[in-house]
Enzyme design. Sequence first.
Site, PDB file in Angstrom:
ATOM      1  N   THR B   1       0.910  -1.286  -0.187  1.00 39.34           N
ATOM      2  CA  THR B   1      -0.031   0.127   0.169  1.00 39.34           C
ATOM      3  C   THR B   1       0.881   1.214  -0.229  1.00 39.34           C
ATOM      4  OG1 THR B   1      -1.463  -1.326   1.403  1.00 39.34           O
ATOM      5  CG2 THR B   1      -2.061   1.266   1.368  1.00 39.34           C
ATOM      6  N   ARG B  29     -11.344  -9.969  -3.024  1.00 37.75           N
ATOM      7  CA  ARG B  29     -11.336  -9.367  -1.763  1.00 37.75           C
ATOM      8  C   ARG B  29     -10.877  -7.874  -1.870  1.00 37.75           C
ATOM      9  NH1 ARG B  29      -6.977  -6.383   1.074  1.00 37.75           N
ATOM     10  NH2 ARG B  29      -7.202  -6.640   3.284  1.00 37.75           N
ATOM     11  N   VAL B  30     -11.756  -7.157  -1.235  1.00 42.73           N
ATOM     12  CA  VAL B  30     -11.474  -5.573  -1.169  1.00 42.73           C
ATOM     13  C   VAL B  30     -11.271  -5.365   0.329  1.00 42.73           C
ATOM     14  CG1 VAL B  30     -12.400  -3.218  -1.441  1.00 42.73           C
ATOM     15  CG2 VAL B  30     -12.856  -5.242  -2.930  1.00 42.73           C
ATOM     16  N   GLY B  31     -10.162  -4.581   0.603  1.00 44.98           N
ATOM     17  CA  GLY B  31      -9.862  -4.155   1.908  1.00 44.98           C
ATOM     18  C   GLY B  31     -10.028  -2.712   2.307  1.00 44.98           C
ATOM     19  N   ASP B  32      -9.316  -2.197   3.276  1.00 41.70           N
ATOM     20  CA  ASP B  32      -9.591  -0.934   3.677  1.00 41.70           C
ATOM     21  C   ASP B  32      -9.526   0.276   2.750  1.00 41.70           C
ATOM     22  OD1 ASP B  32      -6.831  -1.403   4.278  1.00 41.70           O
ATOM     23  OD2 ASP B  32      -6.679   0.537   4.661  1.00 41.70           O
ATOM     24  N   THR B  52      -2.410   2.240   6.153  1.00 39.62           N
ATOM     25  CA  THR B  52      -1.725   1.245   5.608  1.00 39.62           C
ATOM     26  C   THR B  52      -1.587  -0.095   6.865  1.00 39.62           C
ATOM     27  OG1 THR B  52       0.198   0.250   4.952  1.00 39.62           O
ATOM     28  CG2 THR B  52       0.621   1.970   6.230  1.00 39.62           C
ATOM     29  N   GLY B  53      -1.600  -1.284   6.311  1.00 42.95           N
ATOM     30  CA  GLY B  53      -1.544  -2.170   7.181  1.00 42.95           C
ATOM     31  C   GLY B  53      -2.540  -3.316   7.115  1.00 42.95           C
ATOM     32  N   HIS B  54      -3.139  -4.057   8.142  1.00 40.84           N
ATOM     33  CA  HIS B  54      -4.233  -5.115   7.887  1.00 40.84           C
ATOM     34  C   HIS B  54      -5.501  -4.559   7.902  1.00 40.84           C
ATOM     35  CE1 HIS B  54      -6.120  -8.692   9.607  1.00 40.84           C
ATOM     36  NE2 HIS B  54      -5.703  -8.986   8.554  1.00 40.84           N
ATOM     37  N   GLY B  55      -5.853  -4.829   6.431  1.00 44.02           N
ATOM     38  CA  GLY B  55      -6.995  -4.001   6.099  1.00 44.02           C
ATOM     39  C   GLY B  55      -8.373  -4.403   6.848  1.00 44.02           C
TER      40      GLY B  55
END
Lengths: 166, 134
Positions: B1, B29-32, B52-55
């Site tokens: 990211t 899959r869609v994250g943050d 940024t990070g674990h979505g």
Amino acid sequence: MLPVVVVHGGAGHIPKERSEKSTSAVSSAARSGYLVLQGGGSSMDAVVEAVSQLENNPAFNAGCGSVLNAKGEVEMDALVMDGKTLGSGAVSAVRNVANPVELARMVMDKTSHACLTAEGASIFARSMGVPEVPHESLITEYSRMRWRKNLLPGADPVECQMGKMG
Amino acid sequence: TVGAVAVDMEGNVACATSTGGMLNKMEGRVGDTPCIGSGGYADNHSGAVSTTGHGETIMKVTLARLVLFYIEQGHSVEAASDMGLAYMKSRVGGLGGVVTVDPRGNWAARFSSLQMAWAAAQKDTLHYGLYVGE
């Protein structure tokens, strides 16, 4: 009030051999964004410039160099938001676009929607005249190597931890 | 990211975030990142944040908006960023990082992960770092 640009290249574990590249690339992106501000550009112009530059750099997980999904393909997401108007635009699961952040800005500027996804985002990109890039041009040897390694049973836990950071 | 936040000469703030997602993620899959308040948020009243990070955990705590809530409560950009990340870690076990600005040009680059490449340009000075404390 002092103009400023702050950028990041992603949280997680950065292998030693890539750390120098990452640091110099984020520095260059911050400088480019700041030049935009110095030229009288808006904060939106500056963040899009900085992020586009990082998307074009294969050292980062966005644009060219994106990690691959389980099928070994690239699906990218991006968001922009303007603090003056609360205007925002986003794209998700988009393919074949070099700079998803620019497409997200078009969603903000040219539509009444907040987010376009997958094939809908691609159709919108085509209608805006955004050039389609070959899927392969977004994939690096490094991302392919990580994808392969992570498919193996008992994959390196450090690599797995890295992969959890989106 | 990757991501960026900025304040321009008129005091307007903005954020942008972009990602390829998570290594070997499920198709679809869609994250943050594309979610307002999670992957980023910008409001001239409080500031701008790119995350940024674990979505999945970022989404659960709407990290970008959470950091700005702390700024609205009177915390500095640095403290607000740390508080947002600490909440995410303690509440849902997620690690990550943020870049944050307020409309006066105060800024922070903070993270709870091992590393985060970041850089800031202001007043012809470039700041950058990779490890905690840099």
